[in-house]
Write a protein that holds these residues in place. Structure first.
Motif, PDB file in Angstrom:
ATOM      1  N   MET A  53       0.838  -1.067   0.050  1.00  0.00           N
ATOM      2  CA  MET A  53       0.063   0.065   0.215  1.00  0.00           C
ATOM      3  C   MET A  53       0.872   0.884  -0.014  1.00  0.00           C
ATOM      4  N   GLY A  54       0.782   2.260  -0.998  1.00  0.00           N
ATOM      5  CA  GLY A  54       1.462   3.427  -1.081  1.00  0.00           C
ATOM      6  C   GLY A  54       1.049   4.389  -0.001  1.00  0.00           C
ATOM      7  N   LEU A  55       1.733   5.373   0.063  1.00  0.00           N
ATOM      8  CA  LEU A  55       1.565   6.399   1.406  1.00  0.00           C
ATOM      9  C   LEU A  55       0.223   7.197   1.089  1.00  0.00           C
ATOM     10  N   ARG A  56      -0.102   7.441  -0.290  1.00  0.00           N
ATOM     11  CA  ARG A  56      -1.472   8.055  -0.435  1.00  0.00           C
ATOM     12  C   ARG A  56      -2.785   7.007   0.069  1.00  0.00           C
ATOM     13  N   GLU A  57      -2.560   5.794  -0.392  1.00  0.00           N
ATOM     14  CA  GLU A  57      -3.614   4.893   0.062  1.00  0.00           C
ATOM     15  C   GLU A  57      -3.885   4.717   1.820  1.00  0.00           C
ATOM     16  N   GLU A  58      -2.299   4.706   2.160  1.00  0.00           N
ATOM     17  CA  GLU A  58      -2.495   4.731   3.865  1.00  0.00           C
ATOM     18  C   GLU A  58      -3.016   5.856   4.288  1.00  0.00           C
ATOM     19  N   LYS A  59      -2.818   7.027   3.865  1.00  0.00           N
ATOM     20  CA  LYS A  59      -3.294   8.324   4.424  1.00  0.00           C
ATOM     21  C   LYS A  59      -4.908   8.380   4.117  1.00  0.00           C
ATOM     22  N   LYS A  60      -5.434   7.657   3.208  1.00  0.00           N
ATOM     23  CA  LYS A  60      -7.028   7.513   2.758  1.00  0.00           C
ATOM     24  C   LYS A  60      -7.515   6.605   3.849  1.00  0.00           C
ATOM     25  N   ALA A  61      -6.694   5.474   4.106  1.00  0.00           N
ATOM     26  CA  ALA A  61      -7.266   4.310   5.115  1.00  0.00           C
ATOM     27  C   ALA A  61      -7.230   4.934   6.378  1.00  0.00           C
ATOM     28  N   GLU A  62      -6.334   5.679   6.646  1.00  0.00           N
ATOM     29  CA  GLU A  62      -6.456   6.468   8.200  1.00  0.00           C
ATOM     30  C   GLU A  62      -7.486   7.257   8.313  1.00  0.00           C
ATOM     31  N   GLN A  63      -7.644   7.890   7.148  1.00  0.00           N
ATOM     32  CA  GLN A  63      -8.760   9.108   7.261  1.00  0.00           C
ATOM     33  C   GLN A  63     -10.153   8.161   7.311  1.00  0.00           C
ATOM     34  N   ARG A  64     -10.322   7.213   6.799  1.00  0.00           N
ATOM     35  CA  ARG A  64     -11.570   6.434   6.732  1.00  0.00           C
ATOM     36  C   ARG A  64     -11.738   5.870   8.219  1.00  0.00           C
ATOM     37  N   ARG A  65     -10.518   5.371   8.873  1.00  0.00           N
ATOM     38  CA  ARG A  65     -10.797   4.761  10.092  1.00  0.00           C
ATOM     39  C   ARG A  65     -11.088   5.969  11.103  1.00  0.00           C
ATOM     40  N   ALA A  66     -10.607   6.841  11.019  1.00  0.00           N
ATOM     41  CA  ALA A  66     -10.821   8.253  11.793  1.00  0.00           C
ATOM     42  C   ALA A  66     -12.050   8.598  11.766  1.00  0.00           C
ATOM     43  N   ILE A  67     -12.838   8.575  10.772  1.00  0.00           N
ATOM     44  CA  ILE A  67     -14.277   8.693  10.461  1.00  0.00           C
ATOM     45  C   ILE A  67     -15.104   7.589  11.322  1.00  0.00           C
ATOM     46  N   LEU A  68     -14.651   6.619  11.027  1.00  0.00           N
ATOM     47  CA  LEU A  68     -15.451   5.458  11.701  1.00  0.00           C
ATOM     48  C   LEU A  68     -15.409   5.532  13.187  1.00  0.00           C
ATOM     49  N   ASN A  69     -14.133   5.615  13.624  1.00  0.00           N
ATOM     50  CA  ASN A  69     -14.052   5.625  14.978  1.00  0.00           C
ATOM     51  C   ASN A  69     -14.592   6.915  15.742  1.00  0.00           C
ATOM     52  N   THR A  70     -14.605   8.012  15.019  1.00  0.00           N
ATOM     53  CA  THR A  70     -15.413   9.109  15.601  1.00  0.00           C
ATOM     54  C   THR A  70     -16.693   8.985  15.622  1.00  0.00           C
ATOM     55  N   ALA A  71     -17.413   8.424  14.722  1.00  0.00           N
ATOM     56  CA  ALA A  71     -18.731   8.227  14.373  1.00  0.00           C
ATOM     57  C   ALA A  71     -19.064   7.089  15.480  1.00  0.00           C
ATOM     58  N   ALA A  72     -18.517   6.337  15.781  1.00  0.00           N
ATOM     59  CA  ALA A  72     -18.572   5.161  16.656  1.00  0.00           C
ATOM     60  C   ALA A  72     -18.749   5.618  17.902  1.00  0.00           C
ATOM     61  N   ALA A  73     -17.984   6.665  18.496  1.00  0.00           N
ATOM     62  CA  ALA A  73     -17.802   7.106  19.957  1.00  0.00           C
ATOM     63  C   ALA A  73     -19.219   8.021  19.889  1.00  0.00           C
ATOM     64  N   LEU A  74     -19.449   8.785  18.974  1.00  0.00           N
ATOM     65  CA  LEU A  74     -20.844   9.583  18.984  1.00  0.00           C
ATOM     66  C   LEU A  74     -21.955   8.643  19.223  1.00  0.00           C
ATOM     67  N   PHE A  75     -22.128   7.668  18.228  1.00  0.00           N
ATOM     68  CA  PHE A  75     -23.259   6.753  18.256  1.00  0.00           C
ATOM     69  C   PHE A  75     -23.414   6.231  19.554  1.00  0.00           C
ATOM     70  N   ARG A  76     -22.308   5.872  20.414  1.00  0.00           N
ATOM     71  CA  ARG A  76     -22.418   5.428  21.531  1.00  0.00           C
ATOM     72  C   ARG A  76     -22.859   6.277  22.586  1.00  0.00           C
ATOM     73  N   LYS A  77     -22.350   7.595  22.439  1.00  0.00           N
ATOM     74  CA  LYS A  77     -22.762   8.718  23.414  1.00  0.00           C
ATOM     75  C   LYS A  77     -24.089   9.257  23.399  1.00  0.00           C
TER      76      LYS A  77
END
Length: 226
Positions: free
Chosen positions: A1-25
């Protein structure tokens, strides 16, 4: 996986993690896309580049849940040092443990995605893959003489999944108004009964029971003079 793909994967994961935290709260309905992007300090355009709707976020979580189960079954398929019933129990225990750790969130995802009632699209495709993996386990069990062969392996997989979905639905929905016992306890109790019924020995016992019933019915007819 290239650097660009890694950054996109990290951003996607960040959105999911943040959404999960808000859904729980706050809950699913009370959480807006604006809430997610504000906490992450990204634009809504960036959010929609990854997820076209808030529902798409829930679907991503549901797909991950099924992929977790698929991976568990695949690992057990590669093991040949234990019986199939033991490997099936291991898969189900892993599923139950993950749900026990966060029942509210898993219940929310299952409900909003219709994971256990009306899966469609990619969620349905993943569910079918899981069925196929279960089927492979039961086929191997039949080949090894550990699982009865008078029923199709796919049908056994369907019976098992249907049973577990009902139990999980009752558990996360608070059907019994109490979670005093864990989902793992409920799952494993059900699996003991199910796998006992899948045993080749049980098939013989069932035939013997039918034979005895036949003898009794014949005797009763003779007694009545039929």
């Amino acid at each position: 996986m290239g650097l660009r793909e890694e950054k996109k994967a990290e951003q996607r994961r960040a959105i999911l993690n943040t959404a999960a935290a808000l859904f729980r709260k706050r809950g699913y309905e009370e959480t807006r896309v604006r809430d997610i992007v504000e906490r992450l300090r990204i634009s809504e355009v960036t959010f929609f580049n990854y997820f076209p709707t808030k529902d798409a976020v829930i679907m991503a979580f549901a797909v991950e849940m099924i992929e977790y189960s698929i991976a568990s079954v695949k690992r057990e398929l590669e093991r040949h040092d234990r019986s199939i019933p033991d490997r099936v129990r291991s898969v189900i225990r892993q599923w139950a443990t993950s749900w026990d750790e966060d029942p509210r969130f898993h219940g929310l995802v299952a409900k909003q995605s219709r994971l256990m009632t009306d899966a469609t699209g990619v969620l349905r495709d993943k569910s079918l893959q899981l069925y196929q993996q279960y089927e492979r386990l039961f086929v191997e069990g039949q080949r090894r003489g550990e699982i009865r062969t008078d029923k199709k392996a796919l049908h056994l997989a369907e019976m098992m999944e249907g049973m577990l979905i009902l139990i999980a639905g009752n558990w996360v929905g608070g059907w019994w108004k109490s979670r005093s016992d864990s989902l793992e306890d409920r799952f494993m109790n059900a699996m003991d009964v199910f796998l006992d019924g899948c045993s080749p020995a049980k098939r013989t016992s069932t035939r013997a029971l039918r034979a005895r019933r036949g003898v009794k019915a014949t005797a009763a007819k003779r007694h009545r003079g039929v």
